[in-house]
Scaffold this motif. Structure first.
Motif, PDB file in Angstrom:
ATOM      1  N   LYS A  15       0.829  -1.202   0.000  1.00 11.52           N
ATOM      2  CA  LYS A  15       0.000   0.000   0.000  1.00 11.52           C
ATOM      3  C   LYS A  15       0.862   1.251   0.000  1.00 11.52           C
ATOM      4  O   LYS A  15       0.595   2.222  -0.735  1.00 11.52           O
ATOM      5  CB  LYS A  15      -0.909  -0.001   1.239  1.00 11.52           C
ATOM      6  N   SER A  18       2.570   1.571  -3.371  1.00 11.67           N
ATOM      7  CA  SER A  18       1.601   1.992  -4.377  1.00 11.67           C
ATOM      8  C   SER A  18       1.279   3.479  -4.233  1.00 11.67           C
ATOM      9  O   SER A  18       1.167   4.208  -5.232  1.00 11.67           O
ATOM     10  CB  SER A  18       0.314   1.172  -4.240  1.00 11.67           C
ATOM     11  N   ALA A  19       1.156   3.935  -2.976  1.00 13.88           N
ATOM     12  CA  ALA A  19       0.858   5.350  -2.728  1.00 13.88           C
ATOM     13  C   ALA A  19       1.993   6.231  -3.225  1.00 13.88           C
ATOM     14  O   ALA A  19       1.757   7.293  -3.821  1.00 13.88           O
ATOM     15  CB  ALA A  19       0.622   5.576  -1.245  1.00 13.88           C
ATOM     16  N   GLU A  21       4.136   5.459  -5.604  1.00  9.39           N
ATOM     17  CA  GLU A  21       4.126   5.415  -7.074  1.00  9.39           C
ATOM     18  C   GLU A  21       3.071   6.358  -7.628  1.00  9.39           C
ATOM     19  O   GLU A  21       3.314   7.061  -8.619  1.00  9.39           O
ATOM     20  CB  GLU A  21       3.860   3.976  -7.545  1.00  9.39           C
ATOM     21  N   ASP A  22       1.887   6.376  -6.998  1.00  7.61           N
ATOM     22  CA  ASP A  22       0.824   7.285  -7.424  1.00  7.61           C
ATOM     23  C   ASP A  22       1.260   8.739  -7.271  1.00  7.61           C
ATOM     24  O   ASP A  22       0.982   9.587  -8.123  1.00  7.61           O
ATOM     25  CB  ASP A  22      -0.450   7.045  -6.609  1.00  7.61           C
ATOM     26  N   ARG A  23       1.936   9.018  -6.164  1.00  5.72           N
ATOM     27  CA  ARG A  23       2.394  10.392  -5.906  1.00  5.72           C
ATOM     28  C   ARG A  23       3.399  10.838  -6.958  1.00  5.72           C
ATOM     29  O   ARG A  23       3.307  11.952  -7.492  1.00  5.72           O
ATOM     30  CB  ARG A  23       3.025  10.470  -4.508  1.00  5.72           C
ATOM     31  N   ARG A  25       3.707   9.650  -9.931  1.00  6.03           N
ATOM     32  CA  ARG A  25       3.007   9.773 -11.215  1.00  6.03           C
ATOM     33  C   ARG A  25       2.265  11.105 -11.290  1.00  6.03           C
ATOM     34  O   ARG A  25       2.293  11.788 -12.318  1.00  6.03           O
ATOM     35  CB  ARG A  25       2.027   8.612 -11.376  1.00  6.03           C
ATOM     36  N   GLN A  26       1.614  11.489 -10.194  1.00 10.04           N
ATOM     37  CA  GLN A  26       0.895  12.762 -10.167  1.00 10.04           C
ATOM     38  C   GLN A  26       1.847  13.940 -10.326  1.00 10.04           C
ATOM     39  O   GLN A  26       1.549  14.901 -11.046  1.00 10.04           O
ATOM     40  CB  GLN A  26       0.127  12.893  -8.852  1.00 10.04           C
ATOM     41  N   ASN A 102      -4.703  16.343  -2.084  1.00 11.62           N
ATOM     42  CA  ASN A 102      -5.018  15.160  -1.279  1.00 11.62           C
ATOM     43  C   ASN A 102      -5.896  15.517  -0.083  1.00 11.62           C
ATOM     44  O   ASN A 102      -5.860  16.648   0.407  1.00 11.62           O
ATOM     45  CB  ASN A 102      -3.721  14.511  -0.765  1.00 11.62           C
TER      46      ASN A 102
END
Length: 219
Positions: A15, A18-19, A21-23, A25-26, A102
């Motif tokens: 988790k 993944s968080a 990686e999302d950050r 990417r954003q 966020n």
């Protein structure tokens, strides 16, 4: 039980990964979006260029969608960063916009408190630098004033010498002419020193005003 704990830990690690990686990417997407605002192509953003970019409705809608906040909040974030650091880097702005978009969490509050603490330290450093610069400028000003007092005294002495010279016999005309020349030269030097003093005072006042504005903005 150990198996459940291990599975839970693995899920938590996934988790977190993944968080992050999302950050990232954003951040990448926002940097690509706002690269159009980097008109000077130096990796920094200016408010006037941001306003021009957002004046386009398509850009405004796309920005609000990507940042997940109203356009006015995007501008306010840039203005706030401008108070602390100039120029604002594209990387820094993109990272802040990700956080702004966020939901508020305990972690977000802790980050905000840390940034406020950092801003207070920077403001204190600005105040201390302002004090040191003011003290140094005051010393320079006092030295300039002392120089002016000496110059005035020299003019008075020259004037007295000129008056005394007028009582000399005719064969002392060369001495009188030399005295006149010295007085004229000293008067010219005094005018130049007065001009330099005025300029120094103006620069001091302007520097004090600039430091005060930066200190107030940082606070």
């Amino acid at each position: 039980e150990n198996m459940i704990t291990t599975t839970s830990n693995q899920e938590q690690e996934l988790k977190i990964a993944s968080a992050e990686e999302d950050r990232q990417r954003q951040i990448k997407e926002l940097k690509e979006l706002f690269s159009a605002v980097d008109v000077n192509e130096d990796g920094t953003l200016q408010e006037k260029h941001m306003m021009e970019f957002l004046a386009d409705k398509t850009n405004a809608l796309n920005t609000a969608k990507r940042c997940r906040v109203p356009v006015r909040d995007v501008v306010e974030v840039l203005q706030t960063l401008n108070m602390v650091e100039q120029p604002v880097s594209l990387d820094r702005f993109a990272e802040c916009m990700v956080e702004v978009g966020n939901p508020v969490t305990e972690k977000t509050v802790m980050k905000l408190e840390a940034r406020l603490s950092g801003n207070e330290r920077r403001a204190q450093a600005l105040r201390e630098r302002h004090h040191a610069e003011t003290k140094a400028s005051t010393t320079l000003l006092e030295a300039s004033l002392q120089s002016q007092r000496v110059a005035v005294q020299q003019l008075e002495d020259s004037h007295k010498a000129l008056v005394d010279a007028q009582t000399l016999p005719a064969n002392s005309l060369e001495d009188i002419a030399e005295t006149f020349h010295k007085v004229a030269v000293r008067e010219k030097e005094s005018r130049e020193e007065l001009h330099s003093l005025r300029k120094t005072v103006q620069q001091l006042l302007q520097k004090q005003e600039d430091v005060r504005e930066k200190t107030d903005a940082a606070i």
